[in-house]
Design a protein around this motif. Structure first.
Motif, PDB file in Angstrom:
ATOM      1  N   PHE A 246       0.558  -1.063   0.427  1.00 24.10           N
ATOM      2  CA  PHE A 246      -0.570  -0.081   0.195  1.00 24.10           C
ATOM      3  C   PHE A 246       0.718   1.254  -0.066  1.00 24.10           C
ATOM      4  CE2 PHE A 246      -2.652   3.520   1.821  1.00 24.10           C
ATOM      5  CZ  PHE A 246      -3.533   2.971   0.928  1.00 24.10           C
ATOM      6  N   GLU A 247       1.349   1.158   0.439  1.00 23.19           N
ATOM      7  CA  GLU A 247       3.055   2.403   1.003  1.00 23.19           C
ATOM      8  C   GLU A 247       3.440   2.599  -0.422  1.00 23.19           C
ATOM      9  OE1 GLU A 247       5.815   0.772   3.894  1.00 23.19           O
ATOM     10  OE2 GLU A 247       4.202   1.804   5.599  1.00 23.19           O
ATOM     11  N   ILE A 268      -5.131  -5.893   5.411  1.00 23.20           N
ATOM     12  CA  ILE A 268      -4.578  -5.167   7.353  1.00 23.20           C
ATOM     13  C   ILE A 268      -3.964  -4.719   7.309  1.00 23.20           C
ATOM     14  CG2 ILE A 268      -4.986  -6.362   9.655  1.00 23.20           C
ATOM     15  CD1 ILE A 268      -6.844  -8.402   8.904  1.00 23.20           C
ATOM     16  N   GLY A 269      -3.199  -5.101   6.202  1.00 25.16           N
ATOM     17  CA  GLY A 269      -1.991  -4.631   6.857  1.00 25.16           C
ATOM     18  C   GLY A 269      -1.771  -3.421   5.510  1.00 25.16           C
ATOM     19  N   ALA A 274      -2.504   2.911   5.918  1.00 25.33           N
ATOM     20  CA  ALA A 274      -3.429   3.868   5.372  1.00 25.33           C
ATOM     21  C   ALA A 274      -3.735   4.451   6.378  1.00 25.33           C
ATOM     22  CB  ALA A 274      -4.453   3.294   4.921  1.00 25.33           C
ATOM     23  N   ARG A 275      -3.378   3.903   7.922  1.00 25.98           N
ATOM     24  CA  ARG A 275      -3.652   5.259   9.017  1.00 25.98           C
ATOM     25  C   ARG A 275      -2.810   5.620   9.355  1.00 25.98           C
ATOM     26  NH1 ARG A 275      -5.447   0.975  11.521  1.00 25.98           N
ATOM     27  NH2 ARG A 275      -7.378   1.699  11.907  1.00 25.98           N
ATOM     28  N   ARG A 276      -1.069   4.970   8.559  1.00 27.08           N
ATOM     29  CA  ARG A 276       0.055   5.724   9.155  1.00 27.08           C
ATOM     30  C   ARG A 276       0.328   6.884   8.475  1.00 27.08           C
ATOM     31  NH1 ARG A 276       2.251   0.374   9.453  1.00 27.08           N
ATOM     32  NH2 ARG A 276       3.049   0.546   7.569  1.00 27.08           N
ATOM     33  N   VAL A 281      -9.677   6.268   5.909  1.00 25.48           N
ATOM     34  CA  VAL A 281     -10.455   4.882   5.281  1.00 25.48           C
ATOM     35  C   VAL A 281     -11.700   4.767   5.421  1.00 25.48           C
ATOM     36  CG1 VAL A 281     -10.664   2.041   4.418  1.00 25.48           C
ATOM     37  CG2 VAL A 281      -7.999   3.091   4.312  1.00 25.48           C
ATOM     38  N   PRO A 282     -13.248   4.842   4.616  1.00 26.04           N
ATOM     39  CA  PRO A 282     -13.068   4.532   3.021  1.00 26.04           C
ATOM     40  C   PRO A 282     -13.105   5.713   3.174  1.00 26.04           C
ATOM     41  CG  PRO A 282     -14.691   4.901   4.402  1.00 26.04           C
ATOM     42  CD  PRO A 282     -14.608   4.472   4.304  1.00 26.04           C
ATOM     43  N   ASP A 283     -12.516   6.686   3.385  1.00 30.89           N
ATOM     44  CA  ASP A 283     -13.091   8.684   2.964  1.00 30.89           C
ATOM     45  C   ASP A 283     -12.101   8.556   1.236  1.00 30.89           C
ATOM     46  OD1 ASP A 283     -15.096   9.082   4.537  1.00 30.89           O
ATOM     47  OD2 ASP A 283     -13.910   9.668   6.471  1.00 30.89           O
TER      48      ASP A 283
END
Length: 345
Positions: A246-247, A268-269, A274-276, A281-283
């Motif tokens: 994702f990164e 999940i990873g 995304a949070r970091r 998510v999901p906005d």
């Protein structure tokens, strides 16, 4: 007294609906082939000293009768109980314990035994496991990627059910997972929600090779969505792999508004990454997983996923074993994932 006890045991088994399988003996093969049992033994064990034509005839008859050497002769003490060998790629991945549980539950209902082995995600271990485990059991269920021509010398006459190997086998029973239908359902859900820039986190694995990527690109083409090579990132099959992927996706394409992940562990990873990164998510970016693991209810927000009934998958595999042991080659059974919408889309 022994015969009375044996009769009572048989009656008890019948009352419980227990299935017993009559084992074809070496003498049965000898009688069908019109040779002595010593000749059958030499032919099957490759001892030579017999005419090659006779040896081939004996082997053909043995195959037709599904003759296999007795497990009792190898020291296994319950030759009257059906045993099933189960080969999975990875016993640690949380997908497979649920599948194994389904196999065991369905086997228990028939009073069968199950022996479990893992390839540890090493394709080179498959054939050796098929041969070694197949010599100990009455039937095999396996995640096996080798084609029939490669498999046959190792499988011998053991009845075999292949799981999630496509529909390309004509010699063995199949339980097929319709991965393409699952990916298509996830993509159609995202498109219907208005997403136009969708990325994918895929994974190199033994299951459904290229099906996910091909289906992703098909749906993208059908809806005339933009896409580029760097919109599909490969990941290790773990939360850490999903985070790294994702990164990489976000670094190369920060304008993506949705991502489809190879499985729930990877998703999940991705959610953690995304949070970091401050991606909401999901906005800011929607996320769809695959497998329907029970753990997806515990993440925040709960993961939208393509749910596959893994216990049912195991039950269907044993159903196919039952058909094989009855002397049939059953048609393939297809299991299709269903979209479960939660908080990430």
């Amino acid at each position: 007294m022994g015969s009375v006890a044996g009769q009572r045991e048989t009656e008890d088994q019948q009352a419980r609906g227990v299935r017993t399988v009559k084992r074809v003996t070496l003498r049965d093969v000898a009688q069908a082939a019109g040779v002595s049992h010593q000749t059958v033994s030499r032919a099957i064990n490759g001892k030579g000293e017999i005419d090659p034509g006779t040896q081939q005839r004996v082997l053909d008859v043995a195959r037709q009768l599904r003759y296999r050497p007795s497990r009792f002769g190898r020291g296994l003490v319950r030759p009257d109980v059906v045993s099933v060998g189960l080969i999975v790629p990875d016993v640690v991945n949380p997908f497979f314990p649920e599948f194994v549980a389904g196999v065991i539950a369905a086997a228990d209902a028939r009073d069968w035994q199950v022996l479990v082995a893992s390839t540890e995600n090493d394709r080179s271990r498959e054939l050796a496991l098929v041969r070694s485990l197949g010599q100990q059991v009455d039937a095999l269920v396996g995640y096996i990627t080798h084609a029939d021509a490669q498999l046959e010398p190792y499988a011998g006459n053991v009845p075999l059910v292949l799981v999630d190997r496509g529909l390309d086998s004509s010699n063995h029973a199949l339980v097929h997972i319709d991965t393409a239908a699952g990916i298509r359902a996830g993509m159609q859900h995202l498109v219907a929600a208005g997403h136009r820039r969708i990325g994918m986190i895929d994974c190199e694995c033994l299951s459904a090779p290229m099906v996910r990527r091909r289906t992703f690109l098909e749906v993208v083409g059908e809806h005339a969505l933009p896409v580029d090579e760097d919109w599909i990132v490969m990941a290790e099959q773990s939360p850490a792999g999903g985070a790294a992927a994702f990164e990489a996706l976000h670094a190369g394409r920060p304008d993506l508004t949705a991502v489809v992940a190879f499985n729930d562990l990877v998703a999940i990873g991705a959610l953690r990454a995304a949070r970091r990164l401050g991606v909401r998510v999901p906005d800011d970016c929607a996320l769809v997983g695959y497998d329907g693991l029970s753990v997806v209810d515990l993440v925040d927000p709960p993961l939208t996923t393509l749910h596959l009934d893994k216990r049912r998958l195991g039950e269907l595999a044993i159903h196919q074993v039952d058909r094989l042991l009855a002397g049939e080659l059953p048609p393939p059974i297809v299991l299709t994932p269903s979209l479960t919408v939660r908080g990430t889309t």
